[in-house]
Design a protein around this motif. Sequence first.
Motif, mmCIF file in Angstrom:
data_model
loop_
_atom_site.group_PDB
_atom_site.id
_atom_site.type_symbol
_atom_site.label_atom_id
_atom_site.label_comp_id
_atom_site.label_asym_id
_atom_site.label_seq_id
_atom_site.Cartn_x
_atom_site.Cartn_y
_atom_site.Cartn_z
ATOM 1 N N ARG A 161 89.654 -75.686 -12.738
ATOM 2 C CA ARG A 161 90.181 -76.920 -13.302
ATOM 3 C C ARG A 161 91.682 -76.782 -13.573
ATOM 4 N NH1 ARG A 161 88.336 -81.653 -15.701
ATOM 5 N NH2 ARG A 161 89.950 -82.487 -17.062
ATOM 6 N N LEU A 162 92.404 -77.821 -13.205
ATOM 7 C CA LEU A 162 93.842 -77.838 -13.452
ATOM 8 C C LEU A 162 94.227 -79.283 -13.702
ATOM 9 C CD1 LEU A 162 96.463 -76.127 -13.425
ATOM 10 C CD2 LEU A 162 96.661 -76.631 -10.989
ATOM 11 N N GLU A 163 95.086 -79.513 -14.661
ATOM 12 C CA GLU A 163 95.473 -80.879 -14.996
ATOM 13 C C GLU A 163 96.947 -80.873 -15.377
ATOM 14 O OE1 GLU A 163 92.792 -82.670 -17.731
ATOM 15 O OE2 GLU A 163 93.996 -84.497 -17.937
ATOM 16 N N SER A 164 97.713 -81.820 -14.835
ATOM 17 C CA SER A 164 99.132 -81.905 -15.224
ATOM 18 C C SER A 164 99.706 -83.246 -14.780
ATOM 19 C CB SER A 164 99.942 -80.765 -14.590
ATOM 20 O OG SER A 164 100.274 -81.093 -13.261
ATOM 21 N N SER A 165 100.922 -83.504 -15.175
ATOM 22 C CA SER A 165 101.639 -84.664 -14.657
ATOM 23 C C SER A 165 102.282 -84.277 -13.342
ATOM 24 C CB SER A 165 102.743 -85.075 -15.624
ATOM 25 O OG SER A 165 102.193 -85.770 -16.697
ATOM 26 N N PRO A 176 107.053 -80.632 -12.149
ATOM 27 C CA PRO A 176 108.189 -80.392 -13.041
ATOM 28 C C PRO A 176 108.792 -78.997 -12.838
ATOM 29 C CG PRO A 176 106.226 -81.073 -14.267
ATOM 30 C CD PRO A 176 105.795 -80.859 -12.872
ATOM 31 N N SER A 177 108.011 -78.031 -12.326
ATOM 32 C CA SER A 177 108.555 -76.684 -12.138
ATOM 33 C C SER A 177 107.933 -76.024 -10.914
ATOM 34 C CB SER A 177 108.242 -75.815 -13.357
ATOM 35 O OG SER A 177 106.845 -75.540 -13.372
ATOM 36 N N ARG A 178 108.592 -74.983 -10.426
ATOM 37 C CA ARG A 178 108.059 -74.248 -9.276
ATOM 38 C C ARG A 178 106.766 -73.507 -9.655
ATOM 39 N NH1 ARG A 178 110.929 -70.617 -4.777
ATOM 40 N NH2 ARG A 178 108.994 -69.920 -3.868
ATOM 41 N N VAL A 179 106.740 -72.993 -10.899
ATOM 42 C CA VAL A 179 105.543 -72.260 -11.359
ATOM 43 C C VAL A 179 104.319 -73.175 -11.282
ATOM 44 C CG1 VAL A 179 104.466 -71.137 -13.378
ATOM 45 C CG2 VAL A 179 106.890 -70.765 -12.861
ATOM 46 N N LEU A 180 104.513 -74.424 -11.737
ATOM 47 C CA LEU A 180 103.382 -75.361 -11.702
ATOM 48 C C LEU A 180 103.005 -75.694 -10.248
ATOM 49 C CD1 LEU A 180 101.429 -76.926 -13.467
ATOM 50 C CD2 LEU A 180 103.007 -78.866 -13.400
ATOM 51 N N ARG A 181 104.008 -75.831 -9.379
ATOM 52 C CA ARG A 181 103.719 -76.113 -7.968
ATOM 53 C C ARG A 181 102.852 -74.995 -7.377
ATOM 54 N NH1 ARG A 181 106.780 -75.531 -2.923
ATOM 55 N NH2 ARG A 181 107.118 -73.382 -3.601
ATOM 56 N N ASP A 182 103.232 -73.717 -7.685
ATOM 57 C CA ASP A 182 102.461 -72.592 -7.138
ATOM 58 C C ASP A 182 101.040 -72.568 -7.693
ATOM 59 O OD1 ASP A 182 104.622 -71.938 -5.672
ATOM 60 O OD2 ASP A 182 105.313 -70.305 -6.979
ATOM 61 N N GLN A 183 100.927 -72.988 -8.954
ATOM 62 C CA GLN A 183 99.593 -73.051 -9.568
ATOM 63 C C GLN A 183 98.717 -74.075 -8.843
ATOM 64 O OE1 GLN A 183 100.254 -73.679 -13.755
ATOM 65 N NE2 GLN A 183 98.302 -72.695 -14.238
ATOM 66 N N TRP A 184 99.324 -75.239 -8.550
ATOM 67 C CA TRP A 184 98.570 -76.294 -7.860
ATOM 68 C C TRP A 184 98.131 -75.847 -6.465
ATOM 69 C CZ3 TRP A 184 95.872 -80.258 -9.198
ATOM 70 C CH2 TRP A 184 96.159 -80.924 -10.398
ATOM 71 N N THR A 185 99.053 -75.277 -5.707
ATOM 72 C CA THR A 185 98.680 -74.899 -4.333
ATOM 73 C C THR A 185 97.622 -73.795 -4.357
ATOM 74 O OG1 THR A 185 100.598 -73.446 -4.248
ATOM 75 C CG2 THR A 185 100.848 -75.603 -3.236
ATOM 76 N N LYS A 186 97.764 -72.856 -5.288
ATOM 77 C CA LYS A 186 96.796 -71.757 -5.365
ATOM 78 C C LYS A 186 95.408 -72.283 -5.747
ATOM 79 C CE LYS A 186 96.043 -67.426 -7.740
ATOM 80 N NZ LYS A 186 96.020 -67.113 -9.142
ATOM 81 N N HIS A 187 95.375 -73.138 -6.775
ATOM 82 C CA HIS A 187 94.085 -73.665 -7.222
ATOM 83 C C HIS A 187 93.419 -74.508 -6.139
ATOM 84 C CE1 HIS A 187 94.806 -72.228 -11.242
ATOM 85 N NE2 HIS A 187 93.678 -72.782 -11.675
ATOM 86 N N LEU A 188 94.220 -75.351 -5.483
ATOM 87 C CA LEU A 188 93.633 -76.209 -4.440
ATOM 88 C C LEU A 188 93.069 -75.362 -3.305
ATOM 89 C CD1 LEU A 188 96.224 -79.130 -4.392
ATOM 90 C CD2 LEU A 188 93.741 -79.402 -4.651
#
Length: 587
Positions: A6-10, A100-112
């Motif tokens: 599960r991951l949730e963000s703007s 909003p950040s690169r860290v969040l982008r990497d989190q999204w791609t990894k989780h997906l």
Amino acid sequence: METDLRLESSLWVGSKRYRAVLTGWHFNWTEVDKKNRDKKTISVPVAEVVGVEEGRVEILPQKSVEDKDKDFTVFYVKRSSSGGSSGLLWRLGRTQFSCPSRVLRDQWTKHLRTALKTHSPLRPHRLLVFINPFGGKKKGRKIYHSLVAPLFELAGISSHVIVTERANQARDHLLKKDLTGFDGVVCVGGDGMFSEMLHGLIGRTQQEAGLCENDPAVTLQPCPLHIGIIPAGSTDCVCYATVGVIDPVTSALHIVIGDSQPLDVCSVHHASTLVRYSVSLVGYGFYGDVLAESEKHRWMGPLRYDYSGTMVYLSNRSYAGIVQYLPADPLLSSPRDKTRCLSGCSVCSRSTERLFPHAADSGSLYSSNLSQFSSDSEGEWVSVEGRFRCVSLTCMSSSCPRSPLGLSPSAHLADGTGDLILVWDTHPLGFLKFLYRHTSTQDQFDLPFVEVHRVKAVRFSVPSGKEEEAYEEIVGQSGGIEEEERGYVETVSRSGSQQHLAERDTGRQMTNEQKTANPFLCGLCCSKSPSVSVWNCDGEILPFTEILCRIHGQLVRLYARGIEDGTAAQHCSEERDKCERRCILHK
Ligand SMILES: Nc1ncnc2c1ncn2[C@@H]1O[C@H](COP(=O)(O)OP(=O)(O)OP(=O)(O)O)[C@@H](O)[C@H]1O
Ligand SMILES: CCCCCCCCCCCCC/C=C/[C@@H](O)[C@H](CO)NC(=O)CCCCC
Ligand SMILES: [Ca+2]
């Protein structure tokens, strides 16, 4: 698992802000805007995500990447309602997100990506692709390279491509060459190419299992490799009946996301030898004659079937035959129950448990080696004899653009049975009515000269005295006016007891005098009228009249999912249109 993924963000899409949520099974994003009062959410099942890429990526007309380090792009299946396809036509959807950040982008791609692996275990990594460069309009190569290969690349699938140089090359390759490392095989072509895949894979699997294909009683081993069909032939019935549309992009997307549709297969035997496998039509009489006639007019392309159909119809033929069949359990389903085999079909699911009762214990569908007949008794063979316009056996509906509901609209793709359709001899207009009903929603079985039976096996023979008249008779030789008037059903024997049946229709076969008086309707029949027909086996003529057919439940698996419910898919596409090309899936 659900909570881990599960991951949730703007997230931003263009200039609009969204609340994005990845649960285990779905990736949703909802616009955060007061105007979006009804909170329209775009929801893509993880199983239908095609790929996730860093940056702002496009793949069409060419791949381009704008490497913005806070962005990622999601590609997914988008249903289209164009051409009245009720959402069965699939296209590649694409949404570019900004974080909003690169860290969040990497989190999204990894989780997906992790969610994809977890929820789509059957996605292929490596495929063996055969292209028939001469199939259909000879566009196989172009279709593959321009429409299919970019999708495979996007999904990280590596493919080994073979452009065939001769008929049966693909079949022979599958029978003999090393297939290690491949998850599936793909044919780019028509039903003839699919048939090569079918014969190659089934033959290979039985060889490796040490099973004798010639023995109709043997329980064949299901094939471990999936088959994908990229339609590029002049007849693509198997694709139409398992996907619902004939469209290379839709079929490529089904392959990419690892959809899996088991399929029943009919083995056809003659004199203790396997002759062929069929998934669609094993047909004697009208359908055999149309095929034989059409072979003489190949230059006409697909139109040859219309021309030959008309000629054969006008020839007004019927054939004597003895049909024996082994009925399937009538408590499970019926060919007249007005249901349709749709995606996730419960009749087929229940059949999986019946056909592979120990699969769950062993963890693999393919490790079960118990007889398909072990859990249900063989039952009693039924025998009927008479004159037939046609005798057809189909393992599935055999729907096609010409006949959108098919030869047997309530047949199932994977229930381990076939539907036997007996069309007794009748007057020409009655038979025309039967044929015409294939093109509409009217019930073609609701006619007094038509019977349909759900069966596990069928045997066909000709009454003694006829069998020596070889099949060459119809493939191009003379006949002559039949001396006797063709009667209707002479006798019908059920379980050994002989019964005389009344005429099956009010109209009668034309007498010879009537034939002479009506040269139009009589057509070709006055010049030749052979006493035996030929068998049409998925578009191939069989060189034998007397055959034994046995249905093998779920012997192969396709990268497909059957036909999705039209109303749900339609609703989905209407909603999507309202939401400006976004895919809203209502599950
Ligand atoms: N390179 C090749 N040259 C000639 N025939 C081939 C070749 N590759 C495959 N074939 C054969 O061509 C036949 C027809 O191919 P396919 O089903 O792809 O096209 P189609 O146009 O739908 O066929 P049809 O002409 O029967 O309608 C197949 O039975 C296959 O065995
Ligand atoms: C007055 C209107 C009359 C209209 C009649 C329409 C009847 C349509 C029935 C459609 C049956 C399709 C059966 C599928 C057969 C395929 O496995 C096979 C291989 O591609 N095709 C043929 O044999 C090609 C030969 C098919 C013979 C029709
Ligand atoms: Ca079936």
